[in-house]
Design an enzyme around this catalytic site. Structure first.
Site, PDB file in Angstrom:
ATOM      1  CB  CYS A  54     -14.059  -5.571  27.160  1.00  0.00           C
ATOM      2  SG  CYS A  54     -12.359  -5.734  27.729  1.00  0.00           S
ATOM      3  CB  CYS A  86     -12.970  -1.578  27.608  1.00  0.00           C
ATOM      4  SG  CYS A  86     -12.504  -2.334  26.038  1.00  0.00           S
ATOM      5  CG  HIS A 116     -11.570  -4.719  23.243  1.00  0.00           C
ATOM      6  ND1 HIS A 116     -11.674  -5.313  24.470  1.00  0.00           N
ATOM      7  CD2 HIS A 116     -12.075  -5.604  22.349  1.00  0.00           C
ATOM      8  CE1 HIS A 116     -12.234  -6.518  24.341  1.00  0.00           C
ATOM      9  NE2 HIS A 116     -12.495  -6.711  23.053  1.00  0.00           N
ATOM     10  CG  ASN A 162      -1.830 -17.275  30.089  1.00  0.00           C
ATOM     11  OD1 ASN A 162      -0.732 -17.821  30.086  1.00  0.00           O
ATOM     12  ND2 ASN A 162      -2.589 -17.204  31.170  1.00  0.00           N
ATOM     13  CB  SER A 166     -10.217 -14.949  30.651  1.00  0.00           C
ATOM     14  OG  SER A 166      -9.598 -13.770  31.130  1.00  0.00           O
ATOM     15  CG  HIS A 173      -8.554  -5.000  26.642  1.00  0.00           C
ATOM     16  ND1 HIS A 173      -9.501  -4.036  26.413  1.00  0.00           N
ATOM     17  CD2 HIS A 173      -7.420  -4.349  26.964  1.00  0.00           C
ATOM     18  CE1 HIS A 173      -8.956  -2.834  26.598  1.00  0.00           C
ATOM     19  NE2 HIS A 173      -7.691  -3.014  26.939  1.00  0.00           N
ATOM     20  CG  HIS A 175      -5.008  -9.145  29.769  1.00  0.00           C
ATOM     21  ND1 HIS A 175      -5.745  -9.584  28.695  1.00  0.00           N
ATOM     22  CD2 HIS A 175      -5.024 -10.170  30.661  1.00  0.00           C
ATOM     23  CE1 HIS A 175      -6.195 -10.806  28.928  1.00  0.00           C
ATOM     24  NE2 HIS A 175      -5.766 -11.201  30.121  1.00  0.00           N
ATOM     25  CD  GLN A 213      -3.202 -13.393  35.022  1.00  0.00           C
ATOM     26  OE1 GLN A 213      -3.272 -13.541  36.240  1.00  0.00           O
ATOM     27  NE2 GLN A 213      -3.735 -14.263  34.181  1.00  0.00           N
TER      28      GLN A 213
HETATM   29  P1  H2U Z   1      -6.142 -14.305  31.605  1.00  0.00           P
HETATM   30  O1  H2U Z   1      -6.728 -13.730  30.381  1.00  0.00           O
HETATM   31  O2  H2U Z   1      -4.696 -14.762  31.415  1.00  0.00           O
HETATM   32  O3  H2U Z   1      -7.035 -15.355  32.182  1.00  0.00           O
HETATM   33  O4  H2U Z   1      -6.070 -13.126  32.710  1.00  0.00           O
HETATM   34  C1  H2U Z   1      -7.179 -12.401  33.092  1.00  0.00           C
HETATM   35  C2  H2U Z   1      -7.181 -12.208  34.595  1.00  0.00           C
HETATM   36  O5  H2U Z   1      -8.134 -11.195  34.891  1.00  0.00           O
HETATM   37  C3  H2U Z   1      -7.587 -13.453  35.382  1.00  0.00           C
HETATM   38  O6  H2U Z   1      -6.544 -13.807  36.263  1.00  0.00           O
HETATM   39  C4  H2U Z   1      -8.761 -11.478  36.118  1.00  0.00           C
HETATM   40  C5  H2U Z   1      -8.830 -13.006  36.154  1.00  0.00           C
HETATM   41  O7  H2U Z   1      -8.798 -13.441  37.498  1.00  0.00           O
HETATM   42  N1  H2U Z   1     -10.060 -10.805  36.177  1.00  0.00           N
HETATM   43  C6  H2U Z   1     -10.247  -9.787  37.093  1.00  0.00           C
HETATM   44  O8  H2U Z   1      -9.352  -9.508  37.901  1.00  0.00           O
HETATM   45  N2  H2U Z   1     -11.436  -9.093  37.100  1.00  0.00           N
HETATM   46  C7  H2U Z   1     -12.492  -9.363  36.264  1.00  0.00           C
HETATM   47  O9  H2U Z   1     -13.494  -8.676  36.300  1.00  0.00           O
HETATM   48  C8  H2U Z   1     -12.396 -10.513  35.342  1.00  0.00           C
HETATM   49  C9  H2U Z   1     -11.082 -11.201  35.229  1.00  0.00           C
HETATM   50 ZN    ZN Z   2     -11.513  -4.262  26.181  1.00  0.00          ZN
END
Ligand code: H2U
Ligand code: ZN
Length: 340
Positions: free
Chosen positions: A50, A53, A114, A152, A160, A163, A165, A167
């Site tokens: 992840c 994490c 996580h 989201n 994505s 975990h 989170h 933004q």
């Molecule tokens: P979402 O799960 O809403 O997609 O948000 C995850 C964000 O995490 C996404 O905007 C960022 C992506 O750009 N990200 C990082 O900053 N670093 C990473 O190593 C992977 C994802």
């Molecule tokens: Zn995690």
């Protein structure tokens, strides 16, 4: 006269100044649409793969600190960049306009665990998340006109990573929806002398028809004009305009109110409920003006309609005409309330 319960009608969204078609008689139509399997539950508290994490490596190489509470970092793939570019004084073709938009994007990590969804964090786990959100307004507000805190939740909404989170995207200009809400609330104050959403809190607290959760400082309703089936609006009972205005009691109540709402959502279809959510507060920035027209609020937009696998699609008439719903907001609120 209150809105019809059986007959098709339109409802007005005063915040967006848009209409929604409500067709309650259509609820029983047969469904042979998409069926997607619910996401599988049970995750480990730490996942070596992840990127959120503690102690793990992110895309592009940075190593996460061994954080123990909430944690924010600059998005490695930001949608907005800090440095601004020059805009031409005038665009040659008025049909091909553009403007610059500089800003900052961060990822907000809610917990090192996580395995937790925001719903599983509960009131105690969400309390520091409320501070994390408010801190973003505090830190990014002075230099940005708009600080959009959002999340989201669930792969159905494009998250994505499971975990927990959210933004934040902070920008130089108001995005379209923020500009609309700013205008409609300002117009309301000018026309009526009072604050639109405070009037709305009074209306909803009075009727209770669309209330899902209520505590000392907060009211959660399925708004009268909701377009998503189980959409909710989180409203303060105090005239707070930004997340930074909320006092300690208000933050405690927000954490417990959200915990209650998310638990209800998870119970509705017996699945970790997907949604997009986010906060709208008074604009910020170096030339932030008076904000007496604003009331802080959060929108929750969940896509599910009938079950863990049957979601509402905003297609057809919705793309070409206006949003439409079958289930009335009152029925949706009643169903959610019954799961409290
Ligand atoms: P979402 O799960 O809403 O997609 O948000 C995850 C964000 O995490 C996404 O905007 C960022 C992506 O750009 N990200 C990082 O900053 N670093 C990473 O190593 C992977 C994802
Ligand atoms: Zn995690």
């Amino acid at each position: 006269m209150s809105a019809p319960t059986e007959h098709p009608h339109r409802r007005h969204d005063p915040l967006r100044d848009e209409w929604v078609l409500v067709s309650p008689h259509r609820n029983e139509r047969p469904w042979k649409g998409e069926v997607t399997p619910p996401p599988s539950a049970e995750r480990p508290t730490y996942d070596p793969g992840c990127y959120l994490c503690p102690g793990n490596e992110r895309a592009g190489g940075p190593i996460n600190p061994d954080y123990t509470g909430t944690w924010a970092f600059d998005n490695d793939y930001p949608a907005l960049l800090r440095e601004s570019i020059e805009t031409p004084a005038e665009t040659a073709n008025p049909l091909l306009r553009w403007s610059h938009q500089s800003g900052t994007a961060r990822v907000l990590v809610y917990s090192p665990d996580h395995s937790k969804t925001p719903a599983l964090l509960g009131a105690d786990g969400l309390r520091p998340v409320v501070d994390l959100w408010a801190d973003q307004i505090d830190e990014l507000g002075p230099a940005h006109r708009w600080v959009q805190v959002f999340a989201n939740q669930g792969s159905a909404m494009g998250a994505s990573n499971p975990h927990p989170h959210g933004q934040v995207w902070a920008s130089e200009h108001l995005p379209t929806l923020a500009a609309t809400e700013d205008r409609t609330q300002r117009d309301w104050l000018e026309a009526t002398g009072s604050r639109m959403l405070s009037d709305y809190v009074a209306t909803e607290a009075d009727s209770g028809d669309r209330t899902v959760v209520e505590n000392r400082c907060w009211l959660v309703v399925v708004p009268y004009w909701a377009s998503w089936p189980f959409e909710t609006l989180v409203l303060p009972k105090h005239p707070w305009t930004r997340l930074t205005d909320i006092d300690d009691v208000g933050r405690d109540d927000l954490a417990s109110g959200l915990a209650e709402l998310l638990a209800i959502y998870d119970r509705l279809f017996d699945v970790p409920f997907p949604y997009s959510m986010g906060w709208h507060g008074a604009p910020t920035g170096p030339d932030a003006v008076e904000s007496a027209h604003w009331l802080l609020h959060a929108h929750f937009y969940p896509p599910l309609l009938r079950s863990a696998s049957v979601r509402k699609h905003m297609v057809g008439y919705e793309m070409l005409g206006e949003p439409q719903r079958d289930l009335t907001p009152e029925t949706a609120a009643e169903r959610l309330r019954s799961l409290a």
